[in-house]
Design a protein around this motif. Structure first.
Motif, short mmCIF file in Angstrom:
data_model
loop_
_atom_site.label_atom_id
_atom_site.label_comp_id
_atom_site.label_asym_id
_atom_site.label_seq_id
_atom_site.Cartn_x
_atom_site.Cartn_y
_atom_site.Cartn_z
N ALA A 2 -28.12 -23.05 -2.79
CA ALA A 2 -27.13 -23.80 -2.01
C ALA A 2 -27.23 -23.39 -0.55
N PRO A 3 -26.97 -24.32 0.37
CA PRO A 3 -27.00 -23.99 1.79
C PRO A 3 -25.82 -23.08 2.15
N LEU A 4 -25.90 -22.49 3.33
CA LEU A 4 -24.81 -21.64 3.81
C LEU A 4 -23.53 -22.44 3.88
N LYS A 5 -22.44 -21.81 3.53
CA LYS A 5 -21.12 -22.44 3.63
C LYS A 5 -20.71 -22.46 5.10
N GLU A 6 -19.70 -23.22 5.40
CA GLU A 6 -19.28 -23.45 6.78
C GLU A 6 -19.04 -22.16 7.56
N LYS A 7 -18.34 -21.20 6.97
CA LYS A 7 -18.03 -19.94 7.67
C LYS A 7 -19.30 -19.16 7.99
N ASP A 8 -20.18 -19.00 7.00
CA ASP A 8 -21.43 -18.26 7.21
C ASP A 8 -22.35 -19.00 8.17
N LEU A 9 -22.40 -20.32 8.04
CA LEU A 9 -23.21 -21.13 8.95
C LEU A 9 -22.71 -20.97 10.38
N GLY A 10 -21.40 -20.91 10.56
CA GLY A 10 -20.82 -20.71 11.88
C GLY A 10 -21.25 -19.39 12.50
N ILE A 11 -21.27 -18.33 11.69
CA ILE A 11 -21.70 -17.02 12.20
C ILE A 11 -23.16 -17.07 12.62
N VAL A 12 -24.01 -17.60 11.76
CA VAL A 12 -25.45 -17.64 12.06
C VAL A 12 -25.73 -18.51 13.27
N THR A 13 -25.13 -19.70 13.34
CA THR A 13 -25.40 -20.57 14.49
C THR A 13 -24.83 -19.98 15.79
N SER A 14 -23.72 -19.28 15.70
CA SER A 14 -23.17 -18.61 16.89
C SER A 14 -24.14 -17.54 17.39
N LEU A 15 -24.70 -16.76 16.47
CA LEU A 15 -25.66 -15.73 16.85
C LEU A 15 -26.93 -16.35 17.42
N LEU A 16 -27.40 -17.44 16.82
CA LEU A 16 -28.64 -18.07 17.27
C LEU A 16 -28.51 -18.72 18.65
N LYS A 17 -27.28 -19.01 19.08
CA LYS A 17 -27.09 -19.54 20.43
C LYS A 17 -27.61 -18.57 21.49
N PHE A 18 -27.66 -17.29 21.12
CA PHE A 18 -28.10 -16.25 22.05
C PHE A 18 -29.55 -15.84 21.77
N GLY A 19 -30.25 -16.60 20.94
CA GLY A 19 -31.63 -16.29 20.59
C GLY A 19 -31.69 -15.49 19.30
N THR A 20 -32.89 -15.10 18.91
CA THR A 20 -33.05 -14.36 17.66
C THR A 20 -32.88 -12.86 17.84
N THR A 21 -32.80 -12.39 19.09
CA THR A 21 -32.55 -10.98 19.35
C THR A 21 -31.21 -10.85 20.06
N ILE A 22 -30.29 -10.14 19.44
CA ILE A 22 -28.95 -9.95 20.00
C ILE A 22 -29.03 -8.78 20.98
N GLY A 23 -28.64 -9.05 22.20
CA GLY A 23 -28.73 -8.03 23.24
C GLY A 23 -27.62 -7.00 23.13
#
Length: 175
Positions: A91-112
């Motif tokens: 199953a794909p990521l649920k809304e809450k988990d998808l929100g976390i991942v997409t929020s992190l990816l807005k800053f690239g794959t390496t979190i500063g």
């Protein structure tokens, strides 16, 4: 687009991504997509910076493929452990988990290095960056090494992630 979480052997994340990318670039590939492996930038006391896995062993797969059964071909790639939450019922990521991942990816794959603030009760407030709107709980602060451990509710469980922070300020609480 939908996103899936794949658990792979820790330390083999980049090797897994290369193997899957090769598979996806093949003309015979049954679907297309993009793989993400999140890292975090860390700093030693000496000032030397390095990066390490943010969610060790987790690869995020973004695709337009809406039929999860077609993704089973990924289970044969070396290092694959399972789809989260369950390989037998992908199953794909649920809304809450998808929100976390997409929020992190807005800053690239390496979190500063994350800017943080301390108030008079030594409670940390994230001021900016990838954690600005993600609910989490600070579980440990190491001021000497300028590190903080954050507990996030992710993938039906609590995950503790360690981050290096950049700025430390006292925040005045006003009544």
């Amino acid at each position: 687009m939908v996103m899936y979480c794949i658990s792979v052997r820790t330390g083999l994340e980049e090797k897994f991504i290369k193997a899957v990318q090769t598979m996806l670039e093949s003309p015979e590939s049954p679907f297309q997509g993009k793989l993400y492996f999140l890292k975090k930038q860390m700093r030693l006391k000496t000032g030397k910076e390095y990066s390490e896995a943010f969610f060790p062993g987790y690869i995020f797969f973004e695709t337009e493929e809406k039929d999860p059964s077609r993704l089973r071909c990924l289970t044969s790639v070396s290092g694959f452990l399972r789809f989260l939450p369950n390989t037998s019922d992908i199953a794909p990521l649920k809304e809450k988990d998808l929100g976390i991942v997409t929020s992190l990816l807005k800053f690239g794959t390496t979190i500063g290095i994350v800017p943080v603030t301390f108030d008079e009760n030594d409670r940390i407030v994230i001021k900016d960056g990838p954690f600005k709107n993600i609910p989490g709980k600070i579980v440990a602060v190491n001021r000497r090494n300028k590190r903080v451990n954050i507990e996030l509710d992710f993938m039906n469980g609590m995950k503790i992630v360690g981050l290096t922070y950049e700025e430390v300020h006292r925040q005045v609480v006003r009544d």
